[in-house]
Write a protein that holds these residues in place. Structure first.
Motif, short mmCIF file in Angstrom:
data_model
loop_
_atom_site.label_atom_id
_atom_site.label_comp_id
_atom_site.label_asym_id
_atom_site.label_seq_id
_atom_site.Cartn_x
_atom_site.Cartn_y
_atom_site.Cartn_z
N MET B 87 16.22 36.19 -26.69
CA MET B 87 17.51 35.57 -26.31
C MET B 87 17.74 35.72 -24.81
SD MET B 87 19.85 33.68 -27.57
CE MET B 87 19.91 33.90 -29.36
N GLN B 88 17.35 36.84 -24.25
CA GLN B 88 17.46 36.99 -22.79
C GLN B 88 16.59 35.94 -22.10
OE1 GLN B 88 16.21 41.19 -22.89
NE2 GLN B 88 18.10 41.73 -21.80
N GLU B 89 15.39 35.83 -22.61
CA GLU B 89 14.44 34.88 -22.02
C GLU B 89 15.00 33.45 -22.12
OE1 GLU B 89 11.99 34.23 -19.73
OE2 GLU B 89 11.08 36.02 -20.58
N ALA B 90 15.63 33.14 -23.25
CA ALA B 90 16.15 31.79 -23.46
C ALA B 90 17.29 31.48 -22.48
CB ALA B 90 16.65 31.63 -24.89
N ASP B 112 23.86 38.19 -32.45
CA ASP B 112 24.63 38.41 -33.67
C ASP B 112 24.75 37.11 -34.48
OD1 ASP B 112 26.47 40.29 -35.19
OD2 ASP B 112 27.86 38.64 -34.78
N ILE B 113 24.93 35.99 -33.77
CA ILE B 113 25.00 34.70 -34.47
C ILE B 113 23.71 34.45 -35.22
CG2 ILE B 113 25.16 32.18 -34.18
CD1 ILE B 113 26.87 32.72 -31.66
N VAL B 114 22.60 34.69 -34.56
CA VAL B 114 21.30 34.46 -35.20
C VAL B 114 21.15 35.40 -36.40
CG1 VAL B 114 18.80 34.41 -34.88
CG2 VAL B 114 20.31 33.73 -33.01
N ASN B 115 21.57 36.65 -36.22
CA ASN B 115 21.47 37.60 -37.34
C ASN B 115 22.25 37.12 -38.56
OD1 ASN B 115 19.91 39.24 -35.76
ND2 ASN B 115 21.56 40.64 -35.20
N ARG B 116 23.37 36.45 -38.30
CA ARG B 116 24.21 36.01 -39.42
C ARG B 116 23.89 34.62 -39.92
NH1 ARG B 116 28.87 34.99 -37.78
NH2 ARG B 116 28.58 35.43 -35.57
N LYS B 117 23.49 33.73 -39.00
CA LYS B 117 23.40 32.31 -39.35
C LYS B 117 21.98 31.77 -39.34
CE LYS B 117 27.86 31.53 -39.58
NZ LYS B 117 28.59 30.74 -40.60
N GLY B 118 21.04 32.58 -38.97
CA GLY B 118 19.65 32.13 -39.03
C GLY B 118 19.18 31.51 -37.73
N HIS B 119 18.00 30.95 -37.80
CA HIS B 119 17.29 30.54 -36.59
C HIS B 119 17.43 29.07 -36.23
CE1 HIS B 119 15.39 34.48 -36.29
NE2 HIS B 119 15.35 34.44 -37.61
N ASP B 120 17.99 28.32 -37.17
CA ASP B 120 18.09 26.89 -36.93
C ASP B 120 19.57 26.55 -36.76
OD1 ASP B 120 17.06 24.46 -36.51
OD2 ASP B 120 16.65 23.98 -38.61
N LEU B 121 20.03 26.59 -35.55
CA LEU B 121 21.46 26.47 -35.31
C LEU B 121 21.76 25.12 -34.66
CD1 LEU B 121 22.02 30.03 -33.80
CD2 LEU B 121 22.58 29.27 -36.13
N ASP B 122 22.70 24.37 -35.26
CA ASP B 122 23.08 23.11 -34.61
C ASP B 122 24.16 23.38 -33.56
OD1 ASP B 122 25.57 23.25 -35.87
OD2 ASP B 122 24.85 22.11 -37.61
N ALA B 151 17.44 31.34 -30.62
CA ALA B 151 17.40 31.51 -32.08
C ALA B 151 16.02 31.14 -32.62
CB ALA B 151 18.47 30.64 -32.74
N HIS B 152 15.49 30.04 -32.15
CA HIS B 152 14.13 29.65 -32.57
C HIS B 152 13.11 30.70 -32.15
CE1 HIS B 152 14.44 25.77 -34.45
NE2 HIS B 152 15.30 25.37 -33.53
N ALA B 153 13.24 31.14 -30.91
CA ALA B 153 12.26 32.10 -30.39
C ALA B 153 12.32 33.41 -31.17
CB ALA B 153 12.51 32.34 -28.90
N MET B 154 13.53 33.79 -31.60
CA MET B 154 13.65 35.04 -32.37
C MET B 154 12.89 34.93 -33.70
SD MET B 154 17.60 36.14 -31.61
CE MET B 154 17.73 37.40 -32.90
N ALA B 155 12.85 33.74 -34.27
CA ALA B 155 12.09 33.56 -35.51
C ALA B 155 10.62 33.85 -35.25
CB ALA B 155 12.28 32.15 -36.05
N GLY B 156 10.14 33.37 -34.10
CA GLY B 156 8.73 33.54 -33.76
C GLY B 156 8.36 34.97 -33.43
N SER B 157 9.34 35.75 -32.99
CA SER B 157 8.99 37.09 -32.48
C SER B 157 9.09 38.16 -33.55
CB SER B 157 9.91 37.44 -31.30
OG SER B 157 11.21 37.70 -31.78
#
Lengths: 267, 158, 788
Positions: B87-90, B112-122, B151-157
């Protein structure tokens, strides 16, 4: 903030005794309203009794036809509870719309209800769902609990431990947030159970949360958004400020009620 | 004065503090972790967001004493061994910051949003979920892009 | 274009520290032995101080000192100043009342500084502030500027018995009256430009530090222009001579104008540091920022525009009252005059313009420059007038604008400005296409089917940036020159430090300025450090505001780089044993024309420092050059923004559906950063139009003193933005840059209000067009529709 003593009891009994020992002590639940107030030096409690470590206050359970929520359940817990989402989705949605995500991770249902802020969301649900407030001393019906802005039936040394919500047939909450603070400028909770319809309004009135009887009568006759049209909303005791005069808030009560009914009907 | 102990960015810390010490003051003044900022008095701007036991909270509206025994992560605790959190990188890659003052809170909230809502955020979800974080520089356009990309990158990492 | 040169969307060098929490903002700095200051602020808008009893506070726990206006006076510390002299129509100078850093006998707005407590901890300082007792004699406040000059109004400053600071004008009154005499159509409008509170996310802060061994002061402060702060604190306020006062503006968390000015708090901290013999730190909270940061805008205007029968504009006359607040802040006087009236020609060929501006005192916080400063106010007037005129004359607003656009350059307006270049039609064409204007009618009908009101609004703005030629602003009353300085220091291994008088507080100078160096010297941006914000390091500078750092600050660097290259060529000629005329410099290498002999930039730098190949009689060793760049004209960024929105008539909620921005900033160094500036500016402009407004009640209490009541734009209030670029390079600076920092804030408000009035059927509406205001207007529109 002014200086205060800090205590973190482990049981409700200890809380009660701590409250007895300090004049002007206040209970710290989630602190999302109390701490900003204290930071502005608008409140000067001699002591804060932190409920954070008191056992048994966070459970969310189904008991018979009721959903019973511990006073220290955070808004985020209620919003994401499978039990609540299934039984009273409108209540979960309400909790998921309080403040912002970080506030929802700290703020509690007990704190919100005990504070009875006139623009808080929970009081509307408590009133419209006909909930029962359970304290360390007694059970209080919602209708008897809220006694005007920032005023409740709670007595000295009385602590909310849980709130019991009967499961409605249909219900929805729709709010119009204050553009600046995002608190409810008008929030309307509509519930239907059998022939009974309750409409509770928060944010609008100088008296705090209230039941809109005219709207309830119309909706009892016909539970339909159209039924709301033509019901005059009496704004004579409504809040008037830079964000909305009383007549604007009265209009919002009508519009939010209509939208809540539509939502409750699943449309 | 009262004692508090907690874990901050993986390190055990304890101190004697005035009960009125807010978590943000404890972090900034006692631990000199000045990445967490204060931008308002009313719990709305979100510059102070940190994670307590894995959840985003406003450290300006939480007593340090209430966090006794918890595990706290601040912006300083995200990068490990010189490797930035995705997320820092993004935020850097998408120009999600200008003056940088709201940025630590934004990044902590975004994770926190990604932790709660997942990696595919509109876009709509991201904008709604950022309700508690105010930025005056970016108009949020690139913050929204940053959060989606992070959010996408966090899925990959994982 | 190289990967890190001019035109590349280089990722920002400064970001690493910000995203890892390692930024160093003023409040992040702690000095050994530091004390904490808290201010007692006036709770009243207007009162005489009959008695000030500090004894209780002095005795409070942890208190080191309690200081008042009397102490300032005893130490001979001067008041805060306003650095731009405006003369009234009758030639008389503006009436500047005294502005002590701590009140001397009188308070003039809620939040005015009464006394300061310095204590061991902040909590102790704040506790002690409440133990100061003040006996106030309440005076009637002047809050509504429309009535500030009414007879019988209370007097705020004795020097201005009618509360008027100046009564100023610009333009040719006779020619304008003649234009109106032959008009076939006149459009008239009353316009309010709402008062805003800047709200940089980092509140202001200051640390004063005094070194008794050297009798020298250091001030760490949240400033956009540390050298100007030092100049004012030295020359006018008299803290210390310039060589004994170092001002450091470290990372600064946004400014938007509000951190240009020299404030009471920083003055007190640096002065008090010597009095208490320890560093004194003050960090404002948000409430203090609301109360005592300089506010922005706040005009009421009546405007009239004359057209011929075809809709050609013949003349414009404008009468404006500008609220300057309780005291004249540092640059306040020029904002509603020279930064406003000269922009009223907009993008249009208007033969005659006459503007009158009254500057007024009220018992409210001082008002000064806020993002755009005068130009948003001007653009709002002209773009509302043009829109309404087009509608009244039954013409398409885009076509009406196009008809009146200036089409040949340079163009001299009747109000000072000489536009060097532009292509307004090109921006309009691109904007219309991007906004899909031709299908707007269908979208409006689709909205209507859902019960929603859709509207579209234009804003064809121009601004004057790159402020500004020193002689020109001097002739208009500025107390300073508005050039910029730069120094380029090449190290022996070829790395480069650029010392600039510009200050970055979000603009990304550490990246864009390095890109210029990278481009010119053919070295990577990681070989370049940009040094700013410290008066001990940078010799002098005028700071960052008015979108000037590219056009003026980078031009100074460009000039210094020219000198560096010229000197390096001499060094290379010795090192390569060639004649200087044969040395070519390209892509970071010095080569001898027509040969394969060459040296890299770093090798030449080393030669310059070891000085083995030339004699000191022929050439000085070293490679370091400085430059001062004084612009020859303003720059004139321009563009067209189109706002399309939908209104829910039941609630008045306005949702922006589409935002198209087409801007001409001249040449662009880093498009990523430029777009970011545009985004942020638009957000502030939409904030002004829909959400933000400072509100004082009749007693002068600030009702909007926190985020509970002052509506800051949040992520879900805004759309994403479609950005387009057209380019006509500026002809008056070496880089062809015009500036981009304020464009969005200037362009956006009229676009929003034009769209709302379009949706509502031409109902005039004040800013902020809050849901309540729009609902009320929508009800009227619906009633009107029903009646028709």
């Amino acid at each position: 903030m002014y200086a205060f003593a800090y205590q973190r009891p482990a049981t409700v009994r200890q809380v009660q005794s701590a409250l007895g020992k300090h004049e002007d002590a206040k209970i710290l639940a989630g602190g999302q309203t109390l701490l900003p107030t204290m930071k502005q030096r608008l409140a000067q409690p001699s002591a804060l009794i932190d409920l954070g470590h008191v056992a048994g206050l966070t459970a969310i359970e189904k008991k018979g036809r009721n959903i019973v929520i511990g006073a220290m359940a955070r808004h985020a817990d209620v919003a994401t509870s499978e039990l609540v989402r299934e039984a009273i989705p409108s209540l979960a949605a309400l909790a998921g719309g309080i403040g912002d995500p970080a506030v929802r991770n700290r703020g509690t249902i007990g704190g919100s209800v005990a504070n009875n802020d006139p623009s808080a969301d929970y009081p509307a649900a408590v009133l419209a769902l006909g909930a029962t407030i359970v304290t360390n001393k007694r059970k209080i019906a919602a209708a008897d609990f809220f006694q005007g802005m920032f005023t409740t039936a709670l007595e000295d040394g009385e602590i909310i431990t849980k709130i019991s919500f009967p499961v409605p047939a249909k219900a929805a909450y729709v709010k119009f947030p204050n553009p600046a603070s995002r608190y409810a400028m008008v929030g309307v909770f509509v519930s239907k159970k059998g022939a009974d319809v309750k409409v509770a309004v928060t944010g609008a009135s100088n008296e705090g949360v209230f039941r809109a009887e005219g709207l309830e009568a119309a909706l009892k006759a016909k539970f339909n958004p159209k039924a709301v049209e033509g019901v005059a909303v009496d704004g004579s005791n409504f809040i008037s400020d830079i964000h909305g005069t009383a007549d604007y808030r009265a209009n919002l009560v009508s519009v939010m009620t209509k939208r809540a009914v539509t939502k409750a009907l699943g449309k | 004065m009262i004692s508090v102990s907690m874990t901050v960015n993986g390190k055990a810390v304890s101190a004697k503090i005035d009960p009125r010490t807010l978590l943000v003051q404890f972090l900034r003044e006692n631990l000199l972790l000045t990445g967490t900022h204060v931008g308002c008095d009313t719990s709305q701007c979100g510059a102070c967001v940190v994670h307590v036991d894995g959840k985003a909270i406003k450290s300006c509206t939480t007593l340090a004493a209430s966090c006794d025994g918890t595990s706290v992560v601040t912006i300083e605790g995200l990068a490990h061994d010189g490797v930035l959190h995705p997320m820092q990188e993004a935020f850097r890659e998408n120009h999600g910051l200008q003056c940088g003052f709201c940025t630590p809170g934004m990044i902590m909230s975004a994770i926190d949003i990604v932790n709660r809502k997942g990696h595919d955020l509109d876009e709509h979800t991201i904008r709604e979920e950022l309700e508690g974080n105010i930025c005056r520089c970016t108009g949020y356009h690139n913050i929204v892009k940053s959060v989606a990309a992070g959010a996408h990158a966090m899925a990959g990492s994982k | 274009m190289s990967a890190t040169g001019i035109g590349a969307p280089v990722r920002r060098k400064e970001d690493f520290r910000f995203i890892t929490g390692k930024g160093q903002y003023t409040d992040d700095i702690n000095r050994p032995g530091q004390t904490h200051a808290a201010f007692l602020r006036s709770p009243h808008a207007h009162a005489n101080i009959k008695k000030l009893d500090i004894s209780g506070a002095q005795k409070a726990e942890g208190v080191i000192a309690v200081l008042t206006g009397d102490d300032l006076a005893k130490d001979g510390v001067g008041g805060l100043i306003c650095g731009w002299m405006i003369h009234s129509k009758d030639g008389s100078p503006m009436k500047a009342g005294g502005h002590p850093a701590l009140a001397q006998g009188k308070v003039r707005y809620v939040g005015d500084h009464v006394a300061v407590v310095i204590a061991e901890t902040l909590a102790q300082a704040r506790d002690a502030v409440e133990k100061i007792h003040v006996d106030y004699e309440l005076l009637k406040p002047v809050i509504d500027m429309a009535h500030a000059t009414d007879s019988g109004s209370p007097v705020i400053h004795d020097v201005a018995p009618d509360n008027q600071v100046y009564d100023w004008h610009l333009g040719d009154k006779g020619a304008t009256e003649a234009a109106f005499a032959k008009a076939k159509h006149v459009t008239k409008l009353d316009i309010v430009n709402n008062r805003l509170i800047p709200n940089a996310m980092e509140p202001r802060a200051a640390i004063g530090d005094y070194d008794s061994g050297n009798d020298a002061f250091t001030l760490y402060t949240t400033s956009q222009n540390p050298h100007v702060a030092r100049l004012v604190l030295s020359a006018f306020i008299g803290i210390a001579p310039e060589h004994k006062l170092r001002v450091i503006a470290p990372d600064v968390g946004g400014g938007f104008g509000s951190k240009i000015f020299i404030y009471a708090e920083e003055t007190v901290c640096v002065w008090a540091a010597k009095k208490v013999g320890r560093p004194v730190k003050w960090t404002g909270d948000r409430t203090e920022a609301f109360l005592a940061d300089a506010h922005g805008r706040d005009h009421i205007t009546h405007a009239e525009m004359a057209m011929d029968d075809k809709g050609h504009i013949l003349g414009l006359r404008v009468k404006t009252k500008a609220n300057l607040g309780a005291y004249l802040s540092t640059f306040s006087s020029c904002v509603p005059t020279y930064l406003y009236a000269p922009l009223l020609s907009g993008q249009y060929n208007i033969p005659a313009i006459y503007v009158e501006v009254e500057g007024l005192y009220t018992n409210t916080a001082p008002v000064d420059a806020y993002r755009g400063a005068g130009r948003p106010e001007a653009t709002f007037v002209i773009e509302r007038m043009v829109e309404v005129a087009a509608r009244e004359m039954g013409q398409d607003p885009a076509a009406f604008r196009r008809k009146n656009f200036i089409k040949s350059f340079p163009h001299q307006t009747p109000v000072i400005m000489a536009y060097d270049t532009g292509d307004y039609g090109a921006s309009m064409d691109l904007a219309l296409e991007m906004a899909d204007y031709k299908n707007f009618g269908k979208r409006k009908r689709d909205s209507a089917k859902k019960g929603m009101l859709r509207g579209i609004g234009f804003s064809a703005y121009i601004e004057a940036c790159g402020i500004a030629p020193s002689a020109a602003v001097g002739s208009l009353g500025a107390g300073v020159g508005l050039w910029e300085s730069a120094e380029v220091r090449v190290n022996p291994v070829g790395t480069v430090e650029v010392l600039t008088g510009s200050h970055s507080h979000g603009q990304g100078h550490e990246t864009t300025f390095a890109q210029l160096v990278s481009d010119r010297l053919g070295i990577g941006i990681d070989q370049v450090a940009i040094v700013h914000g410290d008066t001990d390091k940078v010799q002098f500078g005028m700071g960052t505001y008015g979108s000037r750092s590219g056009a003026v600050g980078m031009s100074a660097i460009s000039k210094a780089l020219d000198k560096v290259v010229a000197k390096a060529k001499k060094v290379a000629a010795y090192a390569l044993e060639a004649s200087e005329g044969d040395i070519e410099f390209k892509d970071g290498r010095f080569s001898v024309a027509g040969t394969d002999r060459s040296l890299a930039f770093g090798e030449v730098a080393l030669q310059a420092y070891i000085a083995h190949k030339f004699s000191g009689q022929d050439l000085e060793p070293g490679l370091k050059e400085g430059a001062f760049y004084d612009p020859t004209n303003f720059t004139f960024p321009s563009g067209v923004h189109i706002c399309e929105l939908e209104i829910d008539p039941d609630t008045g909620v306005t949702t922006i559906e589409r935002w198209t921005a087409v801007d001409d900033f001249g040449n662009i160094i880093n498009p990523m950063i430029v777009e970011g500036q545009v985004h942020g500016g638009i957000a502030q402009g939409i904030g002004q139009a829909l959400l933000e407004g400072a509100h004082y009640d009749a007693n002068g209490q600030l009702v909007t003193a926190s985020y509970m009541d002052y509506c800051m734009p949040r992520a879900d209030d805004l759309p994403s933005f479609d950005i387009g670029i057209t380019t006509t390079p500026c002809t008056t600076n070496p880089l062809g840059i015009k500036g981009c920092g304020e464009a969005g804030a200037i362009a956006a408000p009229p676009a929003v209000i034009n769209a709302i009035t379009d949706a509502l059927g031409h109902e005039n509406i004040a800013m902020p067009a809050s849901p309540q205001a729009v609902w009320r207007a929508a009800q009227k529109s619906l009633h009107k529709l029903a009646a028709e």
